[in-house]
Design a protein around this motif. Structure first.
Motif, PDB file in Angstrom:
ATOM      1  N   SER A 810       0.746  -1.296  -0.023  1.00 17.84           N
ATOM      2  CA  SER A 810      -0.062  -0.043   0.031  1.00 17.84           C
ATOM      3  C   SER A 810       0.751   1.258   0.014  1.00 17.84           C
ATOM      4  N   SER A 811       2.082   1.124   0.511  1.00 16.60           N
ATOM      5  CA  SER A 811       2.827   2.511   0.609  1.00 16.60           C
ATOM      6  C   SER A 811       4.265   2.521  -0.085  1.00 16.60           C
ATOM      7  N   SER A 812       4.885   1.289  -0.227  1.00 14.98           N
ATOM      8  CA  SER A 812       6.261   1.663  -0.759  1.00 14.98           C
ATOM      9  C   SER A 812       6.579   0.757  -2.114  1.00 14.98           C
ATOM     10  N   LEU A 813       5.646   0.095  -2.533  1.00 12.92           N
ATOM     11  CA  LEU A 813       6.123  -0.751  -3.679  1.00 12.92           C
ATOM     12  C   LEU A 813       5.918  -0.168  -5.068  1.00 12.92           C
ATOM     13  N   GLU A 814       6.847   0.004  -5.600  1.00 14.93           N
ATOM     14  CA  GLU A 814       6.960   0.979  -6.716  1.00 14.93           C
ATOM     15  C   GLU A 814       7.161   0.140  -8.081  1.00 14.93           C
ATOM     16  N   CYS A 815       7.730  -1.111  -8.093  1.00 18.27           N
ATOM     17  CA  CYS A 815       7.936  -2.133  -9.446  1.00 18.27           C
ATOM     18  C   CYS A 815       7.624  -3.262  -8.854  1.00 18.27           C
ATOM     19  N   VAL A 816       6.681  -3.873  -9.812  1.00 20.44           N
ATOM     20  CA  VAL A 816       6.305  -5.443  -9.786  1.00 20.44           C
ATOM     21  C   VAL A 816       6.251  -6.118 -10.995  1.00 20.44           C
ATOM     22  N   LYS A 844       5.121   0.731 -11.820  1.00 19.83           N
ATOM     23  CA  LYS A 844       5.381   0.019 -13.164  1.00 19.83           C
ATOM     24  C   LYS A 844       5.092  -1.399 -12.806  1.00 19.83           C
ATOM     25  N   LEU A 845       4.262  -2.063 -13.508  1.00 25.17           N
ATOM     26  CA  LEU A 845       3.914  -3.388 -13.479  1.00 25.17           C
ATOM     27  C   LEU A 845       4.242  -4.188 -14.837  1.00 25.17           C
ATOM     28  N   ILE A 846       5.086  -4.974 -14.727  1.00 23.62           N
ATOM     29  CA  ILE A 846       5.523  -5.897 -15.894  1.00 23.62           C
ATOM     30  C   ILE A 846       5.008  -7.347 -15.741  1.00 23.62           C
ATOM     31  N   ARG A 872      -5.465   0.806  -8.730  1.00 18.54           N
ATOM     32  CA  ARG A 872      -5.497   1.782  -7.782  1.00 18.54           C
ATOM     33  C   ARG A 872      -4.538   2.822  -7.819  1.00 18.54           C
ATOM     34  N   SER A 873      -3.515   2.650  -8.565  1.00 20.11           N
ATOM     35  CA  SER A 873      -2.284   3.784  -8.733  1.00 20.11           C
ATOM     36  C   SER A 873      -2.732   4.210 -10.070  1.00 20.11           C
ATOM     37  N   THR A 874      -3.121   5.789 -10.170  1.00 21.02           N
ATOM     38  CA  THR A 874      -3.439   6.276 -11.530  1.00 21.02           C
ATOM     39  C   THR A 874      -2.129   6.480 -12.385  1.00 21.02           C
ATOM     40  N   ARG A 875      -0.770   6.425 -11.527  1.00 23.99           N
ATOM     41  CA  ARG A 875       0.489   6.389 -12.485  1.00 23.99           C
ATOM     42  C   ARG A 875       1.171   5.297 -12.865  1.00 23.99           C
ATOM     43  N   CYS A 876       0.341   4.173 -12.694  1.00 28.56           N
ATOM     44  CA  CYS A 876       1.022   2.840 -12.898  1.00 28.56           C
ATOM     45  C   CYS A 876       1.177   2.668 -14.324  1.00 28.56           C
ATOM     46  N   VAL A1497      -0.877   1.208 -23.538  1.00 28.53           N
ATOM     47  CA  VAL A1497       0.329   0.470 -24.092  1.00 28.53           C
ATOM     48  C   VAL A1497       1.240  -0.065 -22.913  1.00 28.53           C
ATOM     49  N   GLY A1498       1.012   0.659 -21.827  1.00 25.94           N
ATOM     50  CA  GLY A1498       2.142   0.409 -20.793  1.00 25.94           C
ATOM     51  C   GLY A1498       3.219   1.182 -20.544  1.00 25.94           C
ATOM     52  N   GLY A1499       2.856   2.606 -21.023  1.00 26.38           N
ATOM     53  CA  GLY A1499       3.804   3.586 -20.693  1.00 26.38           C
ATOM     54  C   GLY A1499       4.880   3.647 -22.054  1.00 26.38           C
ATOM     55  N   ARG A1500       4.556   3.005 -23.053  1.00 33.32           N
ATOM     56  CA  ARG A1500       5.593   3.124 -24.084  1.00 33.32           C
ATOM     57  C   ARG A1500       5.399   4.280 -24.941  1.00 33.32           C
TER      58      ARG A1500
END
Length: 1506
Positions: A810-816, A844-846, A872-876, A1497-1500
């Motif tokens: 919920s608070s620290s995970l930035e990339c999965v 980022k989620l890969i 949940r994360s709008t910037r993901c 497209v996943g940020g590309r």
């Protein structure tokens, strides 16, 4: 111009200019893997591989891990390749499959055959499975039915495939058939009956395929019946196996036209031959077995009759080759029957064992007309001492003309029986060729051999005797000598030679037997100053009372007190307690399955600088049963940084082993890897420096039994272990470790890992419920790589719900990054949906979907699935990685990408036009390939057989040869020697040699030979092997040959890691380019350059490990003195190294004609420049070090004077490029002294960190006549907020005409310090180019940038401001505006001509620009103000005399008006305001649409290229 010289000129790519049909034919000769690789060369090659009329695929290199997924992706690629242009032909197809069945394999082979294949080579799978009775049954890949009716096949080779009964067989063009280990379900006779033009047949029987013949007796006979067959072979088995239980089988041969027959092994119990009237050559290597492994009984009448009939059937042969065991069988048969006469036989080649020589006269009696005999005598020690060859057969006395004998050279009288027999009895003998074996030319002079031969009696007076010495001397032990003893004698002599010299690297691999004196010899090696020791001892066990006891090779005592060892690797060796251990230089220790008789703790205590330790416990070593102290292995070291426990090499049953504890106490340990449960208990202490942990353990109580959760002692042990590693930052854990953690969590709480920021874990799907509780232990986790393995144990209910949300999620995970099975049903893909729905700060989620078949699932379906998941994360940013097929080999990895269907072109038929080209052009084509590949072309046809020998160049890469492949290296070097010896007069214009990391005998001599061939371009990368002694590096150097220094042809010379010795005289009259990288200097650079009168370019990279100057002060100065040199560079180091112990060195440059100088890194302690009067360009990336890694003290007068002299020496430069670290050094220097003036400098490129911008005005004061400045500002958090640039140097106020600034785009008022500084103070500035960094054109409109720029004060009224936006983005925007203008103009005044935007222009004029520029539209801000739109329109109307203009037609005026509108001016037609409003609206809508696409497209970044 000489053709060869043109051949090696750089930049020429004539091969790409060849027609596509020719290129595709070239690619057809290499594997598909390599042909696909050519697609990345250029656009010309992008799709050429699709036109190749063939396939060469090797599935056997696919790794075992993730094999199913990789095979699926690979087959998808193949399917798309086959679907492409299905009407075209695939003339040659080679497929090698690995040891497992592949679904659809047969269908794909059928598709290939339907494409008109002429040559087919298939190696099918050889996989076996076990039935309920424990029998191994083969899994067979059967060939498709259309194989049997192929009208195009000419060559067919099948290995380990199945052949079913098609009912009808007709292959009208098949000429060559090779069938190896086939599973027969159709009779061979039936297959051959459908091949009317078959000329060659090769068989290898599958001895494992015997079940089918048990039920069908017809398959117990293989009939070779063919009217067209000319050559038939039975190849030897690939490996010896015990086949005594197989089904008996008979081979029947009935081929009237057969000319050559070869029978290579006893795969058939009976061989019957019929009607072989045309037989010319027979090769026999059979024993006529009744049962495999049992020689026939001479009184077995049926077997004797069978052999007699076989010999009668081949009695018409003219040339026969028979092996030693066939001779043995004939001798055995002769005891019961008479060998028939071979009246037509004129040539015989036979191998006789010494004990069978008595049979030789009787055997030759069967060949009455023999003329040529080749006889090899093996093992003469088995010969009877009283052997006398008295009988003289007819052929010996009357017809034999030539005899060649390979016999052991024995100088004693009465020896060499065969030689004396033929000399004494052959009346018609014309030539006797003696090839003595076991012959050492070092010990036996040729005169002795001649003297011995002259003593022999000769019957034929005209006989010529020829003695052939062995080309390769092989010393064979005489008598009963043990080969091991002979080998050890050789080693002893090697060690006795020059005992004072050092053996830096020693690697010994012993076999599975004990060798006497092994330990003593290892001790001798260590005493020779060994730095690198790798010993694999014997692993021999003997059995006593049903127990196994090891026989151990103990290491010598001096091993543990070696003062030179740096690297030690022991496998299966024994270590005794020496009493005292001291290895002061040992840094790397690898101990694998060692027999411990000394405590590990004691061993490590004597290694004060040990950095890396690797262990693999010997589970069979039960010494601890009698000594309990050995039940604990303590890893205690203050210096240890890396510790690993390797997995066991093989899985064994260790439930009887002795329990053992591993205790780790290493305060400096940074990396720890525990690879398998070899220890019953693991205790960790004091690991404060731990950074990375890899765990693949289960915390066993007993091996194979998972611990009981209510076992308090085991739970406490695990808790203490986890607490001990809780400071780690990066952790990698396997699936079984996760299972152990889940098991432990039922009894205890897993401690917190507060420092952990990165986690890589494998979860079985049935343990996903444990994931939230597990992640709760990592409160500050930022990066998670999760692999989910799906199993049948997962509850179908799908009742799995991940509801708990730990703190890190919920608070620290930035990339999965998730590797999870792709399941498109709703509610699946649990892990993916869990993190998307609960991670608030996820950036980022890969997603890497597994078990994914791109043939069945479109990418749109995957996106549709992902879009349905809650986020949940709008910037993901979501990235989906499709499965990429990766074809892996030992040294290389190839990525095969599928080309879209719309870009694929039709493949062409093979075109033989390339072979019709003149030889000069073909050799030029081959010169663009490495020598290895050019040699491969020799097998294409007779036309290509010797072409590679005429290529005027060599490109050799010895680094690809494995480290320990000495035999392969020797063979390769032999080939090179023969290549150089061939036609030594032609010129080798270009030679490139890359050596491997070990010394090669004769390397220097071979380079010398190449130079003597008139080489013009020489590029040599020598070995780079260094050893360390007392903290000093000692290189093993490949010195260049002496003729290099006097080469009259060399134009380009590049040496890497080579040694240069002092030749006395240097003269290279044609050398223009010299590149010396990490050279070991034994000759002064000044001496070398003095012999190069036309040298124009010199490049240096100093070898910081070369400490030769310690003993020779002359080498502490490198002088670059040359009258002709125009360009000099010092390259940056290839890798960052700790060079604080290197020798100080000064670089002195005295080159009056030098124009360009580049100093790339601080490799020299002092740099002195003299007489650089012609200097134009200087590039600096240095810090002026006093010591490596320490910047100078500005109050150090000596260093300050040195820098001042250096700057004065280059002050005449006109163009200077300096890096950020050089700017920092100059700022540091300016605190003590004044930087000299650069009065001639007109152009400067510099990089400034933002915290040094205060130094900019003082720095520019040194360049009073500067006209062009390129300034890059690197922003950092250290920049002072109150920075004010107030001083105005002379160049800024009076000479500076153009400034280009690369600076971060900042909106706040008062930012962009440098831009505002130059605009506000440059009086004569004509152009300012602003290239904003950290700038996204999708988020910032150009109008907003102009609004910000317009607020800045401008001093120069004629200054033109250009904003360098992204090129592609600018073109897209202009195209959109043009489209809008055309639509609006057509509505008002008809169609408008489209204005063409120049390709090289990326800039746009400001509103109100009244200037014109035919070269490129630009943005201009004149007089410090921006003209309004109406003023701009009125001024243009006045200039042109109205909307139509005064000097041109209406169309021209309309076009000009459109162009002005595009450039921001006004069109004069009233359309400008509407166009601008429309373009602004389009830009805003486009920006929203693109942002939405980026999320999908996943940020590309998706840029439309128009």
């Amino acid at each position: 111009m000489i053709f060869g010289f043109r051949l090696v000129m750089p930049g020429m790519d004539r091969i790409s200019e060849l027609p596509e049909s020719l290129l595709s034919q070239i690619l057809s000769y290499i594997p598909t893997k390599e042909s696909v690789q050519t697609s990345v060369l250029s656009k010309r090659w992008e799709n050429v591989y699709l036109s190749v009329p063939g396939l060469d695929l090797n599935c056997s290199v696919i790794p075992n891990y993730n094999a199913d997924e990789v095979i699926l992706s690979f087959l998808s690629f193949i399917d798309k390749l086959l679907e492409f242009s299905p009407e075209s032909s695939l003339f040659k197809v080679t497929v090698k499959c690995r040891g497992m069945l592949i679904d659809g394999f047969s269908d794909r082979i059928g598709t290939v055959i339907d494409r008109g294949t002429q040559q087919l080579d298939v190696v099918s799978s050889t996989d076996y499975y076990e039935d309920s009775f424990g029998h191994a049954l083969p899994g067979v890949d059967f060939m498709p039915m259309n194989l049997y009716t192929s009208k195009t096949l000419v060559y067919l080779k099948l290995t380990s495939s199945g052949l079913g009964d098609p009912g009808f067989v007709f292959m009208p063009c098949l000429r060559f058939l090779h069938l190896e280990e086939i599973k027969w379900r159709v009779h061979l006779e039936k297959v051959l009956s459908g091949c009317p033009v078959l000329e060659e047949l090769t068989l290898v029987r599958d001895l494992d395929d015997d079940d089918y013949a048990r039920t069908d007796e017809e398959f117990r006979v293989m009939r070779v019946r063919s009217q067209s067959l000319k050559r038939f072979s039975v190849l030897p088995l690939r490996e010896a196996r015990d086949y005594h239980s197989r089904v008996e089988c008979t081979l029947e041969i009935d081929a009237p036209g057969l000319e050559h027959m070869s029978l290579g092994d006893d795969q058939f119990d009976r061989i019957v031959v019929k009607k072989l009237p045309s037989l010319l050559v027979v090769e026999l290597d059979i024993k006529f077995f009744v049962k495999v492994g049992v020689l026939f009984n001479t009184w077995d009448v049926s077997k004797s009759n069978e052999i007699r009939e076989f010999l009668n059937g081949i009695s018409s042969v003219r040339d026969m080759i028979i092996s030693g065991m066939t001779v043995h069988a004939f001798e055995h048969y002769s005891k019961a029957g008479i060998i028939p006469k071979f009246n037509n036989l004129s040539r015989l080649q036979a191998v006789f064992h010494g004990k069978l020589l008595q049979f030789l006269p009787a055997f030759l009696e069967c060949c009455p007309n023999l003329k040529h005999l080749i006889l090899k005598v093996l093992h003469p020690e088995e010969m009877d001492e009283g052997l006398e060859l008295a009988d003289v057969p007819r052929c010996v006395s009357s017809t034999l003309e030539c005899v060649e004998i390979q016999e052991k050279l024995e100088l004693e009288e009465g020896k060499m029986k065969a030689t004396s027999y033929f000399l004494g009895n052959s009346a018609m003998l014309k030539k006797l060729i003696l090839s003595p074996t076991a012959y050492d030319p070092r010990n036996v002079a040729e005169s002795e051999i001649c003297e011995m031969v002259n003593k022999l009696t000769k019957r034929s007076t005209g006989c010529e005797i020829v003695i052939r010495a062995m080309e390769e001397v092989v010393i064979t032990p005489a008598g009963d000598a043990n080969p091991i003893d002979v080998f050890l004698t050789f080693i002893d002599k090697l060690l006795e030679f020059s005992p004072e010299s050092s053996l830096f690297t020693v690697k010994v691999k012993c076999r599975d037997t004990m060798i006497d004196g092994f330990k003593d010899r290892i001790g001798t090696l260590i005493n020779r100053g060994t730095h690198h020791l790798d010993v694999e001892s014997s692993i021999y066990y003997f059995e006593d009372d049903n127990s196994l006891y090891p026989i151990v090779d103990m290491m010598p005592m001096n091993l543990l007190t070696s003062k030179t060892l740096v690297y030690l690797k022991l496998s299966s060796s024994g270590l005794m307690d020496p009493g005292f251990v001291s290895m002061p230089c040992l840094k790397f220790m690898h101990l694998e399955e060692v027999k411990w008789r000394v405590h590990l703790e004691k061993l490590l205590s004597g290694c004060p600088v040990l950095e890396e330790l690797t262990l693999s416990r010997d589970m069979d070593d039960d010494y601890a049963r009698t000594d309990e102290e050995f039940r604990v292995m303590r890893v205690r070291s203050r210096s240890l940084k890396r510790f690993s426990v390797l997995p066991l090499r093989q899985v064994r049953d260790y439930h009887f082993r002795v329990e053992c504890t591993l205790e780790i106490d290493a305060p400096g340990l940074e990396h720890m890897s525990l690879g398998e449960d070899q220890f019953d208990r693991i205790v960790v202490k004091k690991l404060p420096s731990l950074l990375v942990v890899e765990l693949d353990i289960k915390f066993f109580v007993k091996v194979g039994v998972l611990f009981n959760t209510w076992n308090v002692s085991k739970s406490n042990e695990i808790r203490e272990f986890l607490n001990g590693i809780s400071s780690v930052r990066d952790m990698i854990i396997s699936g079984m470790t996760v299972h152990a953690f889940e098991h432990y969590s039922k009894a205890g709480i897993i401690p917190k890992f507060n420092n952990l920021s990165r986690l890589q874990a494998v979860f079985h799907s049935n343990l996903l419920q444990f994931l939230p509780a597990f992640l709760e232990c990592f409160p500050n986790l930022k990066h998670l790589l999760l692999k989910v393995l799906h199993s049948e144990e997962m509850e179908e209910g799908e009742g799995l719900e991940l509801t708990d949300v730990p703190r890190c999620v919920s608070s620290s995970l930035e990339c999965v990054e998730i590797q999870e099975q792709l399941e498109l049903e709703e509610g699946k893909m649990k892990a993916t949906s869990y993190f998307l729905a609960n991670s608030a700060v996820l950036k980022k989620l890969i997603l890497s979907p597994t078990a994914y078949d791109p043939r069945n699932v479109a990418e749109s379906e995957i996106w549709e699935k992902v879009n349905k998941l809650t986020k949940r994360s709008t910037r993901c940013e979501v990235i989906i990685r499709a499965i990429e097929f990766r074809l892996q080999t030992k040294n290389f990895s190839l990525l095969l990408s599928i080309t879209p269907a719309d870009t694929i072109r039709r493949p062409l038929k093979p075109n033989p036009r390339i072979s019709e080209l003149p030889e000069s052009l073909l050799t030029q084509i081959l010169s663009f390939l490495p020598t290895k590949q050019s040699v491969q072309t020799s097998v294409l046809s007779k036309r290509w057989k010797n072409l590679y020998l005429n290529v005027p160049g060599l490109d050799l890469n010895l680094s690809l040869i494995p480290y320990d492949a000495d035999e392969l290296l020797l063979s390769f070097l032999t080939f090179i020697d023969k290549l150089l010896e061939f036609s030594p007069e032609p010129v080798l214009f270009k030679v490139k040699v890359k050596c491997r990391v070990t010394m090669i005998d004769g390397f220097r001599d071979r380079i010398g030979t190449m130079i003597n061939r008139g080489t013009q371009h020489l590029d040599v990368e020598s070995s780079t092997y260094d050893i360390e002694d007392d903290s000093f590096h000692h290189p093993c150097v490949d010195s260049m040959p002496m003729n290099l220094y006097t080469s009259k042809t060399l134009v380009y010379l590049k040496l890497t890691s080579s040694g240069l010795r002092d030749p006395g005289v240097v003269f290279m009259p044609c050398l223009k380019f010299m590149h010396l990288e990490e050279v070991k200097w034994r000759v002064h650079l000044e001496t070398l350059l003095s012999g190069c009168p036309v040298l124009e370019e010199l490049t240096l990279l100093r070898d910081l490990d070369d400490d030769y100057a310690v003993a020779y002060d002359e080498f502490t100065v490198m002088r670059v003195r040359s009258q002709s040199l125009k360009r000099f560079r010092v390259l940056p180091l290839r890798q960052v190294r700790d060079c604080r112990s290197r020798v100080n060195c000064t670089l002195e440059i005295d080159v009056p004609g030098l124009k360009i100088m580049s100093l790339g890194e601080d490799q020299f302690d002092s740099i002195v420049v003299k007489n650089l009067t012609s200097l134009l360009v200087v590039e600096l990336d240095i810090k002026f070090f006093v010591k490596f890694g320490v910047i100078f003290n500005p109050w150090n007068l000596a260093k300050s004077n040195e820098i001042r002299d250096f700057l004065n020496g280059i002050s005449s430069a006109r163009h200077m490029i300096i890096s950020a670290k050089t700017v920092k050094a100059l700022e540091y220097y300016s605190q003590a002294e004044m930087i000299p003036k650069f009065n001639n400098l007109s152009r400067l490129e510099a990089v400034f960190h933002s915290n040094l911008l205060q130094f900019l005005p003082a720095f520019l004061e040194c360049f009073p006549n500067l006209k062009h400045l390129v300034l890059k500002v690197v922003h950092s958090e250290e920049m002072e907020e109150g920075l004010e640039l107030t001083d105005v140097p002379r160049c800024v106020s009076s000479t500076l005409e153009c400034v280009e600034i690369q600076e971060k785009l900042q909106w706040e008022e008062g930012k962009m310090k440098t831009t505002s500084y130059f605009l506000g103070n440059s009086a004569v500035l004509k152009k300012l180019i602003l290239s904003p960094t950290a700038y996204d054109p999708r988020d910032v409109l150009e109008s907003e940038i102009w609004e910000m720029v317009n607020k800045l004060t401008k001093r120069s009224a004629g200054c033109e401001i250009i904003i360098g936006a992204m090129k592609e983005e600018r073109r897209r925007q202009i195209a959109v505006v043009e489209k809008v203008l055309r639509n609006l103009s057509e509505k008002v005044s008809g169609p408008v001509k489209r204005c063409r935007q120049p390709e090289a222009t990326v800039d746009k004029r400001a509103p109100g620009d009244t200037t014109t520029d035919s070269a490129a539209p630009k943005t201009s801000l004149g007089g410090g103000t921006v003209a309004t739109r109406e003023e701009g329109r009125r001024s243009k109307e006045n200039e042109s005399g109205g909307s139509g203009g005064s000097g041109g037609s209406g169309d021209e005026a309309t076009s000009k008006g459109s162009a002005r509108a595009v450039n921001g001016g006004g069109s004069g037609s009233g359309l400008d305001e509407g166009a601008n409003r429309a373009s602004t609206t389009i830009f805003k809508e486009e920006r929203k649409r693109r942002k939405k696409e980026d999320v999908l497209v996943g940020g590309r970044e998706v840029h439309q290229r128009i």
